[in-house]
Design an enzyme around this catalytic site. Structure first.
Site, PDB file in Angstrom:
ATOM      1  N   HIS A 152     -11.644   7.718 -15.340  1.00 58.75           N
ATOM      2  CA  HIS A 152     -13.005   8.038 -14.867  1.00 58.75           C
ATOM      3  C   HIS A 152     -14.050   7.200 -15.608  1.00 58.75           C
ATOM      4  O   HIS A 152     -15.205   7.135 -15.188  1.00 58.75           O
ATOM      5  CB  HIS A 152     -13.276   9.527 -15.101  1.00 58.75           C
ATOM      6  CG  HIS A 152     -14.321  10.114 -14.219  1.00 58.75           C
ATOM      7  ND1 HIS A 152     -15.076   9.374 -13.321  1.00 58.75           N
ATOM      8  CD2 HIS A 152     -14.765  11.392 -14.091  1.00 58.75           C
ATOM      9  CE1 HIS A 152     -15.926  10.172 -12.693  1.00 58.75           C
ATOM     10  NE2 HIS A 152     -15.754  11.398 -13.137  1.00 58.75           N
ATOM     11  N   ASP A 368      -1.666   4.807   5.135  1.00 60.19           N
ATOM     12  CA  ASP A 368      -0.294   4.593   5.605  1.00 60.19           C
ATOM     13  C   ASP A 368       0.323   3.443   4.809  1.00 60.19           C
ATOM     14  O   ASP A 368      -0.072   2.294   4.945  1.00 60.19           O
ATOM     15  CB  ASP A 368      -0.305   4.273   7.104  1.00 60.19           C
ATOM     16  CG  ASP A 368       1.090   4.091   7.675  1.00 60.19           C
ATOM     17  OD1 ASP A 368       2.067   4.099   6.911  1.00 60.19           O
ATOM     18  OD2 ASP A 368       1.194   3.928   8.913  1.00 60.19           O
TER      19      ASP A 368
END
Length: 424
Positions: A152, A368
């Site tokens: 982060h 995908d």
């Protein structure tokens, strides 16, 4: 669920990082972030095509040159990422005692999902921790979970989504609409060597997580409660308002009286500044905005009053984005001062501080990798109390809310009558 680690390795970029990019400096917002990883898990029904699974490793190496800080290590003393191609961590694991559907359909405890991540959530900011770590977990049914951790310190949820999309396209061999990440936030929002935010415990068991599904019908029911001639409120606004109302009720039940509250919302500034930042800009590019209510005001607040309050607050924040880059001093005040002020208010004694973050627009369900789109996406148990994360649903018409509370607060929240209607 028992997860067995099979192998660990480091994947280096397929092309060495140029010398002029070997030092990645932080922006002012990067510096302020909490020491932790941004995490996500994507679940795939079947990945029997071994070639496609093996291609995950190859395609990761192929896109690391574009995401060059992700292959580096953080230098905490000097506030920069050393992009010397130390590599991203690549972990392979397996689950032999349950099938993927058992996890998804049984309502698995979010804490168990942390085992599908390659790192503990608080494992960041030290030179020994990779910036990027991924874990490919195979289930006995042939299903696969891809768990991803990115520090982060240099990314927010939008940057995380950009990486997932780019990696999936590379793995699939999809060269249409190329994703070109930009790591330039330090130029227009330069860092100041500021002190960091708090460090999250890597094994914090005091925070627990509850997942609540708002399907299309539930969303419509909430919208009908505030219907008028105006444009209907967004899914995020109605769910945020419903949960804020429930969290205030459970807080009153615990403390026997109303308390003042601060509700913080996160607004993505990409494509909203002047000039507009690219949607593929990487870094921490979020404006924090707050709504404050006194104890007397919070007592009278309800779902119907929260909807316009939170909706208008978010709209004002979007409008403020136009001024961030126009004037550097003003932009600094809007971003850094708002951030520091919001977090200070959240941590005040006697204040009920709530934080909402919207992950519903980052297209995780489109990722995908060559074996179909995910059947589910999730986060895990995040050790930040009073945090509500809003995820999209597979059909793009609902919201999955991940509510992180102290265990003692969760007991009251789960007994709220409106929450019980959704979860029983």
């Amino acid at each position: 669920m028992k997860v067995q680690i099979m192998s660990r390795k480091f994947i280096k970029p397929s092309i060495p990082t140029p010398k002029n990019l070997c030092t990645y400096k932080l922006s002012c917002l990067d510096e302020l972030n909490t020491t932790m990883n941004v995490v996500g898990i994507l679940y795939y029904q079947s990945s029997d095509n071994i070639r496609r699974v093996n291609n995950l490793e190859i395609s990761l190496a192929q896109i690391l040159p574009q995401f060059y800080p992700f292959g580096g290590r953080y230098n905490k003393e000097n506030h920069f990422v050393d992009c010397s191609d130390q590599g991203a961590e690549y972990v392979e694991a397996q689950v032999l005692d349950c099938a993927l559907n058992e996890i998804i359909l049984s309502g698995v405890e979010p804490m168990e999902l942390n085992d599908l991540l390659p790192l503990e959530i608080g494992a960041a900011d030290e030179a020994t921790y990779p910036i990027l770590s991924v874990q490919i977990t195979k289930f006995k049914c042939g299903g696969t979970a891809i768990g991803i951790c990115i520090s982060h310190r240099i990314v927010d949820a939008c940057s995380f989504g950009t990486f997932v999309s780019a990696w999936a396209k590379a793995s699939l061999g999809d060269k249409s609409e190329p994703i070109r990440p930009k790591f330039d936030s330090q130029f227009y929002l330069p860092g100041e060597n500021s002190a960091f935010g708090s460090t999250r415990s890597t094994k914090d068991t005091s925070t627990v997580t509850k997942r609540i599904l708002f399907d299309r019908e539930a969303i419509q029911t909430l919208r009908d409660r505030v219907s008028n001639n105006d444009r209907p409120p967004s899914r995020v606004v109605v769910v945020s308002s419903f949960l804020a109302d429930a969290l205030l009720r459970s807080d009153r039940a615990k403390h026997v009286q109303p308390r003042a509250c601060v509700i913080m919302q996160e607004v993505n500034i990409r494509e909203r500044t002047v000039p507009p930042l690219s949607k593929y800009s990487c870094g921490n590019l979020v404006l924090l905005t707050t709504v404050e209510c006194s104890a007397d005001e919070s007592k009278s607040m309800d779902f119907e009053s929260f909807v316009p309050l939170l909706g208008n607050n978010a709209k004002k924040a979007v409008s403020d984005c136009a001024n961030i880059l126009f004037n550097s001093e003003n932009g600094h005040n809007i971003l850094v001062d708002y951030y520091l002020g919001a977090n200070e208010k959240l941590n005040e004694t006697g204040i009920n501080g709530l934080r909402f973050t919207d992950w519903s627009k980052f297209k995780f369900y489109e990722a995908d990798f060559g074996f179909g789109k995910p059947i589910w996406t999730s986060v895990a148990n995040i050790p930040i109390r009073n945090l509500v994360m809003l995820m999209n649903t597979k059909n793009n018409d609902g919201i999955e809310a991940w509510v992180h509370l102290l265990a003692e607060d969760m007991a009251y929240f789960e007994q709220d009558e409106e929450i019980k209607k959704l979860t029983t």
